[in-house]
Design a protein around this motif. Structure first.
Motif, PDB file in Angstrom:
ATOM      1  N   PRO A   1      11.947 -13.496  -7.338  1.00  0.00           N
ATOM      2  CA  PRO A   1      10.631 -12.651  -8.384  1.00  0.00           C
ATOM      3  C   PRO A   1      12.173 -11.358  -8.477  1.00  0.00           C
ATOM      4  O   PRO A   1      13.120 -10.514  -6.925  1.00  0.00           O
ATOM      5  N   GLY A   2      12.321 -10.889  -9.234  1.00  0.00           N
ATOM      6  CA  GLY A   2      13.206  -9.808  -9.855  1.00  0.00           C
ATOM      7  C   GLY A   2      12.516  -8.298 -10.762  1.00  0.00           C
ATOM      8  O   GLY A   2      11.287  -8.790 -11.516  1.00  0.00           O
ATOM      9  N   ALA A   3      12.876  -7.709 -10.697  1.00  0.00           N
ATOM     10  CA  ALA A   3      13.208  -6.588 -11.998  1.00  0.00           C
ATOM     11  C   ALA A   3      14.146  -6.319 -12.934  1.00  0.00           C
ATOM     12  O   ALA A   3      14.883  -6.056 -12.112  1.00  0.00           O
ATOM     13  N   LEU A   4      14.062  -5.802 -14.112  1.00  0.00           N
ATOM     14  CA  LEU A   4      14.922  -4.669 -14.813  1.00  0.00           C
ATOM     15  C   LEU A   4      15.356  -3.199 -14.054  1.00  0.00           C
ATOM     16  O   LEU A   4      14.238  -2.796 -14.034  1.00  0.00           O
ATOM     17  N   ILE A   5      16.177  -3.416 -13.594  1.00  0.00           N
ATOM     18  CA  ILE A   5      16.774  -2.162 -13.426  1.00  0.00           C
ATOM     19  C   ILE A   5      17.410  -0.869 -13.517  1.00  0.00           C
ATOM     20  O   ILE A   5      17.687   0.327 -13.854  1.00  0.00           O
ATOM     21  N   GLN A   6      18.359  -1.888 -14.629  1.00  0.00           N
ATOM     22  CA  GLN A   6      19.471  -0.861 -16.141  1.00  0.00           C
ATOM     23  C   GLN A   6      19.504  -1.654 -17.067  1.00  0.00           C
ATOM     24  O   GLN A   6      19.216  -2.639 -17.096  1.00  0.00           O
ATOM     25  N   LEU A   7      19.526  -0.943 -18.035  1.00  0.00           N
ATOM     26  CA  LEU A   7      20.031  -1.244 -19.521  1.00  0.00           C
ATOM     27  C   LEU A   7      20.926  -0.602 -19.691  1.00  0.00           C
ATOM     28  O   LEU A   7      20.776   0.575 -19.776  1.00  0.00           O
ATOM     29  N   ASN A   8      22.418  -0.890 -20.483  1.00  0.00           N
ATOM     30  CA  ASN A   8      23.373  -0.181 -20.826  1.00  0.00           C
ATOM     31  C   ASN A   8      24.038  -0.408 -21.396  1.00  0.00           C
ATOM     32  O   ASN A   8      23.999  -1.832 -21.868  1.00  0.00           O
ATOM     33  N   GLU A   9      24.891   0.376 -22.933  1.00  0.00           N
ATOM     34  CA  GLU A   9      25.588   0.163 -24.194  1.00  0.00           C
ATOM     35  C   GLU A   9      26.922  -0.992 -23.288  1.00  0.00           C
ATOM     36  O   GLU A   9      27.318  -0.495 -21.981  1.00  0.00           O
ATOM     37  N   HIS A  10      27.762  -1.578 -23.860  1.00  0.00           N
ATOM     38  CA  HIS A  10      28.606  -1.883 -22.506  1.00  0.00           C
ATOM     39  C   HIS A  10      29.620  -2.782 -24.386  1.00  0.00           C
ATOM     40  O   HIS A  10      29.799  -3.289 -24.315  1.00  0.00           O
ATOM     41  N   THR A  11      31.222  -2.597 -23.930  1.00  0.00           N
ATOM     42  CA  THR A  11      32.443  -2.089 -24.779  1.00  0.00           C
ATOM     43  C   THR A  11      33.142  -3.740 -24.352  1.00  0.00           C
ATOM     44  O   THR A  11      33.871  -2.936 -22.772  1.00  0.00           O
ATOM     45  N   ALA A  12      32.826  -4.670 -24.161  1.00  0.00           N
ATOM     46  CA  ALA A  12      33.921  -6.078 -23.693  1.00  0.00           C
ATOM     47  C   ALA A  12      35.631  -5.579 -23.599  1.00  0.00           C
ATOM     48  O   ALA A  12      35.975  -4.894 -24.412  1.00  0.00           O
TER      49      ALA A  12
ATOM     50  N   GLY B   1      28.370   3.476 -19.171  1.00  0.00           N
ATOM     51  CA  GLY B   1      28.738   4.070 -17.908  1.00  0.00           C
ATOM     52  C   GLY B   1      27.830   4.847 -17.082  1.00  0.00           C
ATOM     53  O   GLY B   1      28.044   6.213 -16.520  1.00  0.00           O
ATOM     54  N   ASP B   2      26.436   5.579 -17.993  1.00  0.00           N
ATOM     55  CA  ASP B   2      25.834   6.251 -18.036  1.00  0.00           C
ATOM     56  C   ASP B   2      24.987   5.508 -17.175  1.00  0.00           C
ATOM     57  O   ASP B   2      23.611   5.002 -17.856  1.00  0.00           O
ATOM     58  N   ARG B   3      24.669   6.037 -15.679  1.00  0.00           N
ATOM     59  CA  ARG B   3      23.785   4.905 -14.925  1.00  0.00           C
ATOM     60  C   ARG B   3      21.926   5.364 -15.162  1.00  0.00           C
ATOM     61  O   ARG B   3      21.564   4.640 -15.351  1.00  0.00           O
ATOM     62  N   GLU B   4      21.906   6.768 -14.958  1.00  0.00           N
ATOM     63  CA  GLU B   4      21.033   7.465 -15.026  1.00  0.00           C
ATOM     64  C   GLU B   4      20.556   7.074 -16.396  1.00  0.00           C
ATOM     65  O   GLU B   4      18.994   6.843 -16.303  1.00  0.00           O
ATOM     66  N   ALA B   5      20.632   7.444 -17.255  1.00  0.00           N
ATOM     67  CA  ALA B   5      20.367   6.919 -18.874  1.00  0.00           C
ATOM     68  C   ALA B   5      20.015   5.621 -18.556  1.00  0.00           C
ATOM     69  O   ALA B   5      18.768   5.197 -19.541  1.00  0.00           O
ATOM     70  N   GLY B   6      21.014   4.614 -18.534  1.00  0.00           N
ATOM     71  CA  GLY B   6      20.358   2.832 -18.628  1.00  0.00           C
ATOM     72  C   GLY B   6      19.096   3.322 -17.373  1.00  0.00           C
ATOM     73  O   GLY B   6      18.145   1.877 -17.942  1.00  0.00           O
ATOM     74  N   GLN B   7      18.738   3.343 -15.983  1.00  0.00           N
ATOM     75  CA  GLN B   7      17.939   3.363 -14.775  1.00  0.00           C
ATOM     76  C   GLN B   7      16.621   3.877 -16.201  1.00  0.00           C
ATOM     77  O   GLN B   7      15.154   3.930 -15.642  1.00  0.00           O
ATOM     78  N   ASN B   8      16.807   5.299 -16.622  1.00  0.00           N
ATOM     79  CA  ASN B   8      15.564   5.991 -17.452  1.00  0.00           C
ATOM     80  C   ASN B   8      15.075   5.216 -18.719  1.00  0.00           C
ATOM     81  O   ASN B   8      14.206   6.151 -19.430  1.00  0.00           O
TER      82      ASN B   8
END
Length: 156
Positions: A29-40, A99-106
């Motif tokens: 069981p899980g939850a999405l806790i963060q979503l961010n843009e990423h450049t490979a 790179g903005d962890r807080e924005a990804g979590q919110n």
């Protein structure tokens, strides 16, 4: 001081995070806790999804998945379907900046995401066994208990 000069005023060693064994192969069981843009490294733009196991022996373990709308649209669709409880509805994703962890979590996407099942597989990396997310699936149990609560089946 310059932009990257580091001092240790007020430094306290981190005590948070997962400090257990790597999860064994299985569904958790899980939850999405963060979503961010990423450049490979090759310049391709993608999304970085962070999921956390929410129950059991590996509670707190976090895994990452990357998807994009070009070469891995199916992966983005699979994850989006899972976080919508198995429904195939159009959804506007709201990732935080890279790179903005807080924005990804919110992120609005994170806040609306329903519980999921995380399929973990063990692989070897630099001589160590590690858990890696292979798939993200809708959590049928969570969806069923949510429906019961909505219908007022709770006897109390």
């Amino acid at each position: 001081m310059g932009k990257y000069d580091v001092d240790f005023d007020g430094y306290e060693e981190s005590t948070g995070g997962y400090d257990g064994e790597e999860p064994k192969r299985g569904n958790y069981p899980g939850a999405l806790i963060q979503l961010n843009e990423h450049t490979a490294g090759n310049g391709n733009e993608s999304l970085r999804w962070v999921f956390e196991i929410t129950e059991g022996d590996y509670k707190g373990w976090r895994g990452y998945l990357y998807s994009n709308m070009d070469s891995a649209k199916w992966r983005t669709q699979e994850i989006t379907k899972a976080i919508q409880g198995g429904e195939e509805k159009k959804m506007s994703l709201d990732p935080g900046e890279e790179g903005d962890r807080e924005a990804g979590q919110n992120s609005k996407t994170v806040k609306k995401a329903q519980p999921v099942r995380i399929r973990v597989q063990t692989e070897e990396y630099e001589g160590e066994k590690r858990g890696k997310i292979r798939n993200v699936l809708p959590d049928a149990e969570a969806k069923a208990s949510k429906k019961k609560k909505k219908k007022g089946d709770d006897p109390f």
